[in-house]
Write a protein that holds these residues in place. Sequence first.
Motif, short mmCIF file in Angstrom:
data_model
loop_
_atom_site.label_atom_id
_atom_site.label_comp_id
_atom_site.label_asym_id
_atom_site.label_seq_id
_atom_site.Cartn_x
_atom_site.Cartn_y
_atom_site.Cartn_z
N ALA A 195 1.18 5.84 -6.91
CA ALA A 195 -0.56 6.17 -7.94
C ALA A 195 -0.52 7.81 -7.91
O ALA A 195 -1.11 8.07 -9.01
N VAL A 196 -0.22 7.89 -6.96
CA VAL A 196 0.00 9.22 -6.52
C VAL A 196 0.66 9.99 -7.56
O VAL A 196 0.10 11.18 -8.28
N MET A 197 1.71 10.13 -7.30
CA MET A 197 3.14 10.22 -8.37
C MET A 197 2.57 10.37 -9.67
O MET A 197 3.20 11.31 -10.47
N TYR A 198 2.39 9.82 -9.97
CA TYR A 198 2.56 8.92 -11.47
C TYR A 198 0.96 9.94 -12.12
O TYR A 198 0.81 10.51 -13.46
N ALA A 250 8.83 9.26 -17.91
CA ALA A 250 8.77 8.94 -18.85
C ALA A 250 7.02 9.07 -18.80
O ALA A 250 5.82 8.84 -20.01
N GLU A 251 5.61 9.08 -17.94
CA GLU A 251 4.59 9.46 -17.89
C GLU A 251 4.55 11.19 -18.37
O GLU A 251 3.33 11.15 -18.69
N PHE A 252 5.61 11.57 -17.60
CA PHE A 252 5.24 13.24 -18.33
C PHE A 252 5.24 12.91 -19.53
O PHE A 252 4.90 14.04 -20.14
N ILE A 253 6.61 12.91 -19.90
CA ILE A 253 6.98 13.14 -21.45
C ILE A 253 5.63 12.57 -22.31
O ILE A 253 5.13 12.89 -23.22
N ALA A 254 5.44 11.17 -22.61
CA ALA A 254 4.42 10.61 -23.15
C ALA A 254 2.49 11.47 -22.81
O ALA A 254 2.18 11.39 -24.48
N VAL A 290 -6.69 5.08 -15.66
CA VAL A 290 -5.75 3.92 -15.65
C VAL A 290 -5.35 3.27 -14.40
O VAL A 290 -4.89 2.38 -13.38
N THR A 291 -4.47 4.43 -13.80
CA THR A 291 -3.97 4.28 -12.67
C THR A 291 -4.88 3.90 -11.11
O THR A 291 -4.04 3.74 -10.35
N PHE A 292 -5.47 4.78 -11.28
CA PHE A 292 -6.15 4.14 -9.88
C PHE A 292 -6.56 3.01 -10.27
O PHE A 292 -6.89 2.50 -9.36
N GLY A 293 -7.72 2.33 -11.45
CA GLY A 293 -7.69 1.02 -11.18
C GLY A 293 -6.95 0.49 -10.69
O GLY A 293 -6.92 -0.84 -10.38
N LEU A 294 -5.80 0.32 -11.13
CA LEU A 294 -4.47 -1.08 -11.14
C LEU A 294 -3.79 -0.31 -9.37
O LEU A 294 -3.78 -1.41 -8.81
N PHE A 295 -4.78 0.75 -9.02
CA PHE A 295 -4.04 1.38 -7.75
C PHE A 295 -4.80 0.53 -6.95
O PHE A 295 -5.18 -0.74 -6.38
N LEU A 296 -5.84 0.25 -7.05
CA LEU A 296 -7.45 -0.98 -6.69
C LEU A 296 -6.85 -2.04 -6.53
O LEU A 296 -7.08 -2.79 -5.85
N LEU A 323 0.87 -1.08 -0.21
CA LEU A 323 -0.14 -0.12 0.50
C LEU A 323 0.79 0.94 0.02
O LEU A 323 1.38 1.84 -0.69
N VAL A 324 2.33 1.38 0.52
CA VAL A 324 3.10 2.68 0.44
C VAL A 324 4.18 2.00 0.76
O VAL A 324 4.69 0.72 1.44
#
Length: 284
Positions: free
Chosen positions: A124-127, A42-46, A109-115, A25-26
């Motif tokens: 997840a938060v930083m993404y 990579a997430e920022f540039i994409a 997508v990030t939220f779903g993968l976090f769940l 979780l953390v």
Amino acid sequence: MGKDLEGAQPPLAGRDYQDPPPAPLVDPEELGKWSFYRALIAEFIATMLFLYITVLTVIGYKSQTDPTMNGSDCGGVGILGIAWAFGGMIFVLVYCTAGISGGHINPAVTFGLFLARKVSLVRAVMYMVAQCLGAICGCGLVKAFQRAYYTRYGGGANELADGYSKGVGLGAEIVGTFVLVYTVFSATDPKRNARDSHVPVLAPLPIGFAVFMVHLATIPITGTGINPARSFGAAVIYNKDKAWDDQWMFWVGPFIGAAIAAFYHQYILRAGAVKALGSFRSNA
């Protein structure tokens, strides 16, 4: 030896795959790894490239069909072309970044993968922060290069179309995001990857097609959000009342759709609820 294997999932008889262990979780240790910051970049540039290409496509289409600019209804790429731009860019960018960051490019997508415990809360938060910043920068580049057209043609911002209720718009975002996130789970399922060797190579393709198909269906309703970073970045740079008034819809809808997709895939299709109940009974 026993301590090293503690918490590992033993392979089942006749099983040709192994699910990865749930992400913590953390996980503060991530903050000390270069791979974590490389994934953020990579997430920022994409996301920046995604917004730059797609918003330019939207504005270009509107300028080419503007009757005051001698345009015609048959000019430009049309709604079909816009949908291809969004779906095609997701296909390309997921292919390029999947091995570095997982190729999320979307807070939903990030939220779903976090769940589903595929990523930690920290990641997840930083993404999501990196994705939103990338979207703002991508739209900022569009405005810098196309200042004369940017505001005139709506800045590519998502808004609820006239004639549709907020409930319809919210429903479109929920169902559209469900289709996308469900496809992400299915395309990256380790069980599927183990039995179809071509799936890892083709995983970005169904994800891009899902984005394409959802855009075809929902562009006339909301302009198609299904990506809170995409909607937020365009609203920040465009900065008009209508875009902000409808902004909640492009966060609430995608997050609900992602949550439903995560639950459906993990607890219904992959029988997570049945496995958890069986484990509880055996321990009792």
